[in-house]
Each structure stands twice: as C-alpha cells, then as structure tokens.
Scaffold this active site. Structure first.
Site, PDB file in Angstrom:
ATOM      1  CG  ASN A 111      -0.195  -0.076   2.515  1.00  0.00           C
ATOM      2  OD1 ASN A 111       0.492   0.859   2.893  1.00  0.00           O
ATOM      3  ND2 ASN A 111      -0.304  -1.202   3.221  1.00  0.00           N
ATOM      4  CG  ASP A 118      -6.807  -5.240   6.722  1.00  0.00           C
ATOM      5  OD1 ASP A 118      -6.196  -5.116   7.805  1.00  0.00           O
ATOM      6  OD2 ASP A 118      -7.504  -4.326   6.228  1.00  0.00           O
ATOM      7  CE  LYS A 153       7.989 -12.031 -14.552  1.00  0.00           C
ATOM      8  NZ  LYS A 153       8.790 -11.437 -15.614  1.00  0.00           N
ATOM      9  CG  ASP A 180      -5.374  -6.432  14.567  1.00  0.00           C
ATOM     10  OD1 ASP A 180      -4.429  -5.855  15.160  1.00  0.00           O
ATOM     11  OD2 ASP A 180      -6.388  -5.841  14.179  1.00  0.00           O
ATOM     12  CB  ILE A 181       0.700  -6.901  14.844  1.00  0.00           C
ATOM     13  CG1 ILE A 181       1.031  -7.673  13.572  1.00  0.00           C
ATOM     14  CG2 ILE A 181       1.894  -6.869  15.800  1.00  0.00           C
ATOM     15  CD1 ILE A 181       2.044  -6.993  12.662  1.00  0.00           C
ATOM     16  CG  PHE A 227      -1.494   5.617  14.314  1.00  0.00           C
ATOM     17  CD1 PHE A 227      -0.701   5.340  15.416  1.00  0.00           C
ATOM     18  CD2 PHE A 227      -1.412   6.877  13.740  1.00  0.00           C
ATOM     19  CE1 PHE A 227       0.150   6.304  15.941  1.00  0.00           C
ATOM     20  CE2 PHE A 227      -0.560   7.846  14.253  1.00  0.00           C
ATOM     21  CZ  PHE A 227       0.215   7.566  15.355  1.00  0.00           C
ATOM     22  CE  LYS A 250     -10.192   0.610  12.772  1.00  0.00           C
ATOM     23  NZ  LYS A 250      -9.694   1.125  11.496  1.00  0.00           N
ATOM     24  CE  LYS A 294      -7.597  -3.054  15.528  1.00  0.00           C
ATOM     25  NZ  LYS A 294      -6.551  -3.236  14.535  1.00  0.00           N
TER      26      LYS A 294
HETATM   27  O1  C5P Z   1      -8.174  -2.542  12.183  1.00  0.00           O
HETATM   28  P1  C5P Z   1      -7.289  -1.535  11.544  1.00  0.00           P
HETATM   29  O2  C5P Z   1      -6.351  -2.132  10.545  1.00  0.00           O
HETATM   30  O3  C5P Z   1      -7.987  -0.339  10.954  1.00  0.00           O
HETATM   31  O4  C5P Z   1      -6.445  -0.971  12.784  1.00  0.00           O
HETATM   32  C1  C5P Z   1      -5.395  -0.102  12.622  1.00  0.00           C
HETATM   33  C2  C5P Z   1      -4.428  -0.263  13.771  1.00  0.00           C
HETATM   34  O5  C5P Z   1      -4.118  -1.643  13.980  1.00  0.00           O
HETATM   35  C3  C5P Z   1      -3.110   0.391  13.450  1.00  0.00           C
HETATM   36  O6  C5P Z   1      -2.567   0.784  14.690  1.00  0.00           O
HETATM   37  C4  C5P Z   1      -2.316  -0.746  12.821  1.00  0.00           C
HETATM   38  O7  C5P Z   1      -0.925  -0.555  12.923  1.00  0.00           O
HETATM   39  C5  C5P Z   1      -2.770  -1.934  13.631  1.00  0.00           C
HETATM   40  N1  C5P Z   1      -2.801  -3.211  12.875  1.00  0.00           N
HETATM   41  C6  C5P Z   1      -1.943  -4.231  13.211  1.00  0.00           C
HETATM   42  N2  C5P Z   1      -1.993  -5.422  12.525  1.00  0.00           N
HETATM   43  C7  C5P Z   1      -2.874  -5.613  11.542  1.00  0.00           C
HETATM   44  C8  C5P Z   1      -3.748  -4.577  11.169  1.00  0.00           C
HETATM   45  C9  C5P Z   1      -3.691  -3.385  11.861  1.00  0.00           C
HETATM   46  O8  C5P Z   1      -1.108  -4.061  14.120  1.00  0.00           O
HETATM   47  N3  C5P Z   1      -2.896  -6.773  10.899  1.00  0.00           N
END
Ligand code: C5P
Length: 403
Positions: free
Chosen positions: A217, A286, A296, A313-314, A330, A344, A348
């Site tokens: 992205n 995501d 390739k 989702d880290i 963020f 959010k 979270k």
């Molecule tokens: O759910 P969303 O992606 O909108 O949430 C954004 C927040 O979650 C940001 O702080 C982003 O760095 C973190 N995030 C993450 N791992 C993911 C997706 C989002 O740590 N796979």
C-alpha cells in the site's frame, strides 16, 4: 534537513549562538546556520579570527540574518560588552567546528578572544562539535581536555569517523549539519520517556505473490518514523519494526526491517519483552496470498485468481496479552472518523488511539489528527507530522502508568 524527523519548527523560539573556529569544517557551519534557521532558531554567529580565514563573516551574516561578531573589541551597540550581551538570552552556545586549540582554551577557562570569553561568561548550556585531524583528536592532551569539559557539564557532539581533509581516515570529522541540528533538538527535548522501552511498527507491509510481485500500500512510514524519532529524543530506548520504506534510521533508534505482516508480527513479539509501550503505526495488509508461487507466474491471457487469507492483527494480539504494554493504535479512515476510531480503540481494548482522515495525512508531511482515550477526543490541529509526533509523545507520557 530531514523534515520528517526533525521538523521545520523544532527549534522555534530558541536563540542559538553558533561559535565557528578555524578548521576546514567551517564551511559546513554555513549549512548548519541554514538548517538551524529552517528549524525556527534565531542564530547569532561568533566567528574567530581563524574561522574568518575559512568562511567570511558576510556569508554567516547573510545566512543568519544577524550581525556576525568577530572581536572582543567591537561593541556593536552592546555598550562595549559583546562578550556578555551576546550570550544573554541565548538558549545554548554551540561551537561547531571546535578546533583542538579551542577545546584546550575552553578547558582552561581562557578568555583571550570573543568566543572563549563568551563561553566563560555564559549562563546557558555549552555544546561543542570537535573537528580535527585524527591524531590531534587521539592525542592525550586533547582527550584530557575533552574529559575536563565533560566534567564541567559541556556536551560533546561527535566527532564522526571517516575521510579527513588531510587525506587520512579516522575519528575527527565534525558531525554533519543535519546530525548536529538533530542533536541540538534532542538536547532541548524534555526526557518524558526516560527509562522506558518503546516498540513501534511503521510503513506498509509487502505480501509476496511470487518472487517479483506482491501486494502493498502507499504508506510512506513518515508518521511512524517521526514518532520513533520523538520517542528516542524523549529518552526512550526505541525499537522500530519497519516495513519497506525509503527513509533513513532516525538517530538513537534501533530499526528492524521486515517485509510481510507475518515477519512484522515475529519481529514485534521478539522485541516486546521489557517494553513499556507499543505503538502500531504500520499500515499492515489485512490479507496475504494463501500461497506464494516459487517461480514468476506466467501470463496466460486467462483471468487469474489469487486467494487471500487474513493476516494476524498484531496490535490486537499484543493488547490482549496479560503482560500487555501501554498500547497505542492508529486509525486512518476515509469517513466517520470519530465513530470508527473510537470503535476501533474499544474493540482492540486500547488506552489510546490516534485517528486521522486519509485525505488529511496519507503520504504527505502534514496531518490533522485526533487522539482518543478513556476521557474522550483530543483534536490536534493541522501540523507537520514531526509536531504531531511530539504531541502524541506528550499525551502518552501523561497517560503512562508510573514505572
Ligand atoms: O483494524 P485496523 O487495521 O484499521 O487498525 C489499525 C491499527 O491496527 C493500526 O494501529 C495498525 O498498525 C494496527 N494493525 C496491526 N496489525 C494488523 C492490522 C492493523 O497491528 N494486521
């Protein structure tokens, strides 16, 4: 200047007296004046007699927009008291380049020219950036003088190692103007995160499809890097887990480079032990391709389907740990910022989240953001990302439980 790290306003309202001595690095002092001015500082130059042999007073006058002081005996409207008047009201004196001779004279408390007298008569901090041949630097006499100055509370910036004007290679180069400006900014920054360990993520992730292609992205990493720099300046031990970006490592930051979300997760978990704060700025993909082709993928003229599977989702994973550090998220949204961002934060289970509209911040040097916490919303007016980063650090330092 590294705008995304140091900011165009970082030294706003600061008066800096820049002492320039006679070394070849004096030509870089001209650039230093420009950088300090760009960061908002009011710069007055005190030039020694030998300094003036390398760069003329006119150059410094044009760049600083202030008269240049060269002699103890030109009062310049200061009632004949230039050595007192110039230092009064200054936030710091920075001597760059500081020659071996100047270090010796400062260590002895000599007052036989304008700059040494100014340093002796000062009532503000003194920082010096040595610049000399490597043998002059290594000589016991110089090292003794440096130790004396440190003992007297003088801050020594550098020197750096590398090629020297004399053709030799070694320690003794003056730090580059950018690094000196960054060090000055760090010097003035309150150490709100002293003794804390902060782990951050920044940038995009890159999810490979085959050996040459992938899904990514347009995140540039600027916000995350500005925040990492602000944490380091505030005294935190700072680890930045970064996706692929084209930004240099901020001073005092340990960067771990990763590509995919899975690698980012591994690196975060490895860096987490002992962390007081986790700040997730990265735009983590995501989804990732379910399989990565070893070769390739060849064009066939037929539609191609790539199956995508969700990435972990880290942030949510770190925040859910029983030993979770203080977590900051963020949220970049395209509409309904308040509802999505606060939603959010709650889903979270984060004590703090920074939200912004994509149209306001993505890719640029400025942002308009809102901090959400248990108390409600705290809007941050439009400002450079470096300034937003400082405000985020101040806010999180207030919310952080006592160590
Ligand atoms: O759910 P969303 O992606 O909108 O949430 C954004 C927040 O979650 C940001 O702080 C982003 O760095 C973190 N995030 C993450 N791992 C993911 C997706 C989002 O740590 N796979």
């Amino acid at each position: 200047m590294r705008d995304y790290i140091d900011g165009i306003d970082g030294l706003h309202g600061r008066k800096i007296v820049l002492g320039v001595c006679g070394g070849i690095a004096a030509y870089k002092a001209a650039e230093l004046v420009r950088v300090l001015k760009k960061m908002g500082a009011d710069v007055c130059v005190a030039l020694t007699g030998s300094g003036a042999r390398f760069v003329s007073a006119l150059t410094f006058q044009a760049l600083s927009g202030n008269p240049v002081w060269t002699s103890l005996w030109d009062g310049q409207g200061a009632g004949g008291m230039a050595h007192i008047a110039l230092g009064r009201g200054a936030d710091a004196i920075l001597v760059a380049p500081a020659t071996a001779d100047m270090l010796a004279r400062l260590a002895q408390g000599r007052a036989d020219d304008l700059l040494s007298t100014l340093c002796l008569a000062r009532d503000c901090p003194l920082l010096v950036a040595p610049a000399m041949n490597r043998q002059m630097w290594e000589r016991a006499a110089t090292q003794r003088n440096v130790a004396t100055l440190q003992g007297d509370g003088v801050t020594i910036l550098g020197p750096a190692e590398g090629e020297q004007a004399c053709g030799e290679t070694g320690l003794g180069r003056m730090l580059e103007p950018d690094a000196l400006a960054a060090a000055l900014l760090a010097f003035f920054t309150p150490k709100l995160l002293a003794g804390r360990r902060v782990v951050l993520t920044a940038g995009p992730t890159f999810e490979a499809i085959d050996p040459v292609r992938g899904i990514t992205n347009s995140s540039t990493g600027k916000m995350g890097y500005a925040l990492a720099a602000a944490c380091a300046r505030a005294g935190a031990e700072t680890v930045l887990v970064s996706g692929p970006v084209a930004l240099p490592v901020p001073d005092g930051v340990c960067r771990i480079e990763v590509t995919s979300a899975l690698r980012m997760r591994d690196a975060v978990l490895a860096a987490l032990p002992g962390a007081d704060v986790f700040i997730a700025v990265a735009a983590v993909a995501d989804y990732r391709p379910a399989t990565v082709d070893g070769h390739k993928i060849k064009k066939s003229g037929e539609p191609l389907r790539i199956e995508l599977v969700p990435n972990p989702d880290i942030l949510a994973e770190v925040a859910a740990r029983p030993d979770a550090p203080f977590c900051v998220g963020f949220a970049a949204e395209s509409r309904d910022l308040d509802a999505y961002a606060e939603g959010k934060r709650q889903s979270k289970r984060l004590p703090m989240l920074v939200g912004n509209l994509i149209a306001d911040g993505l890719g640029g040097d400025e942002n308009t953001a809102v901090i959400y916490d248990a108390e409600g919303r705290h809007p941050l007016p439009r400002a450079p990302k470096t300034f937003i980063a400082r405000q985020i650090v101040e806010h999180l330092a207030r919310l952080l439980p006592a160590a």
